[in-house]
Design a protein around this motif. Structure first.
Motif, PDB file in Angstrom:
ATOM      1  N   ASP A   1      -4.795  -8.654  -4.923  1.00  0.00           N
ATOM      2  CA  ASP A   1      -4.775  -7.548  -3.972  1.00  0.00           C
ATOM      3  C   ASP A   1      -3.354  -7.043  -3.764  1.00  0.00           C
ATOM      4  O   ASP A   1      -3.117  -5.836  -3.632  1.00  0.00           O
ATOM      5  CB  ASP A   1      -5.375  -7.991  -2.633  1.00  0.00           C
ATOM      6  CG  ASP A   1      -6.871  -8.259  -2.736  1.00  0.00           C
ATOM      7  OD1 ASP A   1      -7.482  -7.739  -3.691  1.00  0.00           O
ATOM      8  OD2 ASP A   1      -7.404  -8.994  -1.891  1.00  0.00           O
ATOM      9  N   ARG A   2      -2.399  -7.979  -3.735  1.00  0.00           N
ATOM     10  CA  ARG A   2      -1.010  -7.583  -3.545  1.00  0.00           C
ATOM     11  C   ARG A   2      -0.507  -6.780  -4.751  1.00  0.00           C
ATOM     12  O   ARG A   2       0.210  -5.795  -4.593  1.00  0.00           O
ATOM     13  CB  ARG A   2      -0.140  -8.827  -3.362  1.00  0.00           C
ATOM     14  CG  ARG A   2       1.336  -8.520  -3.088  1.00  0.00           C
ATOM     15  CD  ARG A   2       2.110  -9.783  -2.775  1.00  0.00           C
ATOM     16  NE  ARG A   2       1.606 -10.412  -1.552  1.00  0.00           N
ATOM     17  CZ  ARG A   2       2.085 -11.560  -1.061  1.00  0.00           C
ATOM     18  NH1 ARG A   2       3.071 -12.192  -1.715  1.00  0.00           N
ATOM     19  NH2 ARG A   2       1.594 -12.064   0.041  1.00  0.00           N
TER      20      ARG A   2
ATOM     21  N   ASP B   1      -2.405  -5.003  -6.766  1.00  0.00           N
ATOM     22  CA  ASP B   1      -3.077  -3.701  -6.727  1.00  0.00           C
ATOM     23  C   ASP B   1      -2.396  -2.768  -5.738  1.00  0.00           C
ATOM     24  O   ASP B   1      -2.226  -1.576  -6.001  1.00  0.00           O
ATOM     25  CB  ASP B   1      -4.551  -3.882  -6.353  1.00  0.00           C
ATOM     26  CG  ASP B   1      -5.353  -4.550  -7.465  1.00  0.00           C
ATOM     27  OD1 ASP B   1      -4.869  -4.543  -8.611  1.00  0.00           O
ATOM     28  OD2 ASP B   1      -6.444  -5.077  -7.176  1.00  0.00           O
ATOM     29  N   GLU B   2      -2.023  -3.318  -4.577  1.00  0.00           N
ATOM     30  CA  GLU B   2      -1.353  -2.502  -3.567  1.00  0.00           C
ATOM     31  C   GLU B   2       0.007  -2.032  -4.067  1.00  0.00           C
ATOM     32  O   GLU B   2       0.396  -0.878  -3.870  1.00  0.00           O
ATOM     33  CB  GLU B   2      -1.180  -3.307  -2.278  1.00  0.00           C
ATOM     34  CG  GLU B   2      -0.526  -2.506  -1.149  1.00  0.00           C
ATOM     35  CD  GLU B   2      -0.374  -3.322   0.128  1.00  0.00           C
ATOM     36  OE1 GLU B   2       0.212  -2.805   1.082  1.00  0.00           O
ATOM     37  OE2 GLU B   2      -0.860  -4.474   0.145  1.00  0.00           O
ATOM     38  N   SER B   3       0.726  -2.931  -4.748  1.00  0.00           N
ATOM     39  CA  SER B   3       2.023  -2.578  -5.305  1.00  0.00           C
ATOM     40  C   SER B   3       1.894  -1.476  -6.354  1.00  0.00           C
ATOM     41  O   SER B   3       2.697  -0.545  -6.403  1.00  0.00           O
ATOM     42  CB  SER B   3       2.683  -3.815  -5.925  1.00  0.00           C
ATOM     43  OG  SER B   3       3.915  -3.478  -6.524  1.00  0.00           O
TER      44      SER B   3
ATOM     45  N   ARG C   1      -0.495   0.788  -6.510  1.00  0.00           N
ATOM     46  CA  ARG C   1      -0.842   2.043  -5.825  1.00  0.00           C
ATOM     47  C   ARG C   1       0.406   2.694  -5.241  1.00  0.00           C
ATOM     48  O   ARG C   1       0.549   3.922  -5.259  1.00  0.00           O
ATOM     49  CB  ARG C   1      -1.875   1.771  -4.728  1.00  0.00           C
ATOM     50  CG  ARG C   1      -3.293   1.552  -5.251  1.00  0.00           C
ATOM     51  CD  ARG C   1      -4.305   1.663  -4.127  1.00  0.00           C
ATOM     52  NE  ARG C   1      -4.156   0.579  -3.170  1.00  0.00           N
ATOM     53  CZ  ARG C   1      -4.799  -0.581  -3.238  1.00  0.00           C
ATOM     54  NH1 ARG C   1      -5.628  -0.821  -4.239  1.00  0.00           N
ATOM     55  NH2 ARG C   1      -4.608  -1.509  -2.317  1.00  0.00           N
ATOM     56  N   ILE C   2       1.319   1.860  -4.719  1.00  0.00           N
ATOM     57  CA  ILE C   2       2.558   2.392  -4.158  1.00  0.00           C
ATOM     58  C   ILE C   2       3.398   3.041  -5.254  1.00  0.00           C
ATOM     59  O   ILE C   2       3.962   4.124  -5.080  1.00  0.00           O
ATOM     60  CB  ILE C   2       3.362   1.273  -3.454  1.00  0.00           C
ATOM     61  CG1 ILE C   2       2.617   0.800  -2.201  1.00  0.00           C
ATOM     62  CG2 ILE C   2       4.767   1.773  -3.076  1.00  0.00           C
ATOM     63  CD1 ILE C   2       3.260  -0.377  -1.514  1.00  0.00           C
TER      64      ILE C   2
END
Length: 209
Positions: A3-4, A6-8, A10-11
């Motif tokens: 999840d981390r 994926d979030e990175s 997206r950023i």
């Protein structure tokens, strides 16, 4: 952890969209706000667009779109689909900006030399941002990226050589004095392109190309 990551990711994508939008907007602003009012092309595709407008009164943005279509097909084969998609987005932003600014700035803002310097700095900054984040601004920039990838040379240097030839043809048609300002614009902007593309900050910006 996934999840981390994926979030990175997206950023990174969001940052890329923002920077590419800024770069494409700056390119269109420089072209329509400072260079086109003096009939000074910012590059090969812009030179053809100015000629088309000069002889046939075809909107500048429409000509840029038409020229870029074939080169974008080439970009898909040579630079990859992702780069081509980002380039399509940047071309769209630049074309819309050119059409919008052309209506707002029908006449030159300053003396020719002043507008050329302003336009070259803004144009070089915009295209440098696009190159840094893995996209092209369309037109001859696509050829420059392809040749740079093949030869290992700096894209700004290759772009200067390509555009100088096209600008020479354009200036002979519209006015020989244009070549001096156009070459000055190319000389300033291509150096800024290479600087913006390669400059390193303390907090490193991820370069895509």
């Amino acid at each position: 952890m996934k999840d981390r990551n994926d979030e990175s990711e997206r950023i990174f994508v969001l940052q890329r969209i923002v920077w590419l939008t800024v770069g494409a907007f700056l390119q269109g602003l420089a072209m329509a706000g400072f260079l086109f009012p003096h009939a000074i092309p910012s590059g090969g595709a812009a030179g053809i667009a100015i000629l088309n407008d000069y002889f046939f009164h075809v909107p500048l943005g429409l000509t840029l779109w038409t020229i870029n279509f074939g080169l974008l097909l080439l970009a898909i084969n040579k630079l990859g689909k992702l780069t081509a998609l980002w380039t399509i987005y940047c071309v769209a932003v630049t074309s819309v900006t050119v059409d919008w600014m052309t209506a707002l700035v029908p006449q030159p803002l300053n003396m020719t030399i002043i507008d050329v310097i302003y336009g070259a700095i803004i144009f070089g900054t915009g295209v440098g941002i696009l190159f840094r984040f893995g996209a092209s601004s369309g037109g001859m920039d696509i050829l420059a990226l392809i040749l740079a990838k093949w030869s290992g040379k700096r894209p700004g240097t290759i772009l200067f050589l390509i555009n100088s030839f096209v600008l020479l043809v354009t200036s002979v048609t519209i006015g020989i004095e244009i070549i001096l300002f156009a070459l000055l614009c190319q000389w300033i902007s291509t150096r800024i392109i290479d600087f913006v593309r390669t400059v390193r900050f303390q907090k490193k910006t991820k370069r895509y190309m």
